[in-house]
Write an enzyme that holds these catalytic residues in place. Sequence first.
Site, mmCIF file in Angstrom:
data_model
loop_
_atom_site.group_PDB
_atom_site.id
_atom_site.type_symbol
_atom_site.label_atom_id
_atom_site.label_comp_id
_atom_site.label_asym_id
_atom_site.label_seq_id
_atom_site.Cartn_x
_atom_site.Cartn_y
_atom_site.Cartn_z
ATOM 1 N N ASP A 11 -6.083 -5.178 2.701
ATOM 2 C CA ASP A 11 -6.811 -3.895 2.669
ATOM 3 C C ASP A 11 -7.636 -3.780 3.952
ATOM 4 O OD1 ASP A 11 -8.388 -2.075 0.073
ATOM 5 O OD2 ASP A 11 -8.956 -1.986 2.172
ATOM 6 N N ASP A 105 -4.278 2.400 3.275
ATOM 7 C CA ASP A 105 -4.723 1.212 4.033
ATOM 8 C C ASP A 105 -4.543 -0.084 3.257
ATOM 9 O OD1 ASP A 105 -6.838 1.309 2.160
ATOM 10 O OD2 ASP A 105 -8.271 0.587 3.641
ATOM 11 N N GLU A 106 -3.653 -0.070 2.278
ATOM 12 C CA GLU A 106 -3.631 -1.183 1.339
ATOM 13 C C GLU A 106 -2.217 -1.463 0.847
ATOM 14 O OE1 GLU A 106 -6.145 0.098 -1.831
ATOM 15 O OE2 GLU A 106 -5.480 -1.504 -3.147
#
Length: 383
Positions: A11, A105-106
């Site tokens: 993340d 973002d993960e």
Amino acid sequence: MPAARSILHLDMDAFFAAVEQRDNPALRGKPVLIGHDGPRGVVATASYEARPFGCHSAQPMAVAKRLCPQAIIVPVNGERYGEVSEQMFAILEEFSPLIEPVSIDEAFLDLSGTERLLGSDEAVARRLKDRIKSELNLTASAGLAGCKFLAKLASDMNKPDGLTIIRAEDVERVLPPLPVSKLWGIGKVTAERLGKYGIRTVGDLFKQPVEWLKKHLGNDAEWYLDLARGVDDRPVTPDREAKSIGHEETFEVNVADADEIRRVLLDQAEQVGHRLRRHGLKARAIAVKIRYGDFQTITRSLTFAAATDATAELWQAARGLFDKWSFQPVRLIGFTAERLSTGQEQMLLFADPARQRHEKLDAATDLINAKYGNRTIRRGGAG
Ligand code: TTP
Ligand code: MG
């Protein structure tokens, strides 16, 4: 006995804010809030410098500004973060074909069985973080464990720039003191309800008789008990079926003109269509979300006979849904393409001339926009 799995959860740290700080030296080391600076603005994220003041995602901008008046406010630049996200995923893809994107973002990566080829999972996690740092000039936090639940928990434990490993032998020490809300699926309401019975930590929950938990948590009780023991068999699924792509817009003042809303919706359908085509995805369904001035929020969705990435079809469907509403002033409108697939399995048996025409138009539009900048060409006919 099946071989132990090794799952990595990664993340990015303060993602939107970190991209802005990277690209603008004047923002580095300073409290930064990403979001719209207006009475209805909401914080998308806060830089790590702003977090000690109590600023965080999803907070009204007005509240964040009161907590941290010196913060610099930067509007959301979604296109930019989308590009950086693609660069990040391109790096991940070099390490494992088994990647499950969770958000912009993960992601989860399954590293089981890659040891001979790539080295230990810990070495892979370090290399991945290093690559992100050297190529993107950004930091990510990683968690390594034997299942998704623990990997995600781990990646959050030493943010920013952390690497946390929870091995089987650590579970009994790490899990019991955590609040029950850390168990996936236990939201604020359930946590409060359990709190009334004195159950606040994972350890408290684990000590309850199964029958009691079933009475209070229903069929999910066993799932929570498994999580509380660090057991979670869900595989990392690269399938993008569950993902969606969408845009929404909150207006400064309630908009009473239906044509104006239609224009915004058309714009959103165009952007979503463009993103679907760029990623080679098709949508099986769309949803339109509307929030009225009185905060009542309604979402309507529609499923297509065949998955599509054509702007004209997306727009037609969105407009159809929108026009069913009896119109009142609107404070938010959103459009989402859902149930995405790569579309190959959807090949039409019979060529559809209208569809082919739309495809050509979309391809030409994408090409020109790519060459001369987004929005050079836009469709008319929103009214
Ligand atoms: P997160 O990973 O939840 O947050 P983050 O990367 O900003 O910070 P952290 O270091 O704690 O991971 O979300 C990723 C991005 O998604 C975030 O930068 C902004 C956006 N976002 C929103 O727009 N609204 C939200 O409510 C949340 C949670 C995130
Ligand atoms: Mg993040």
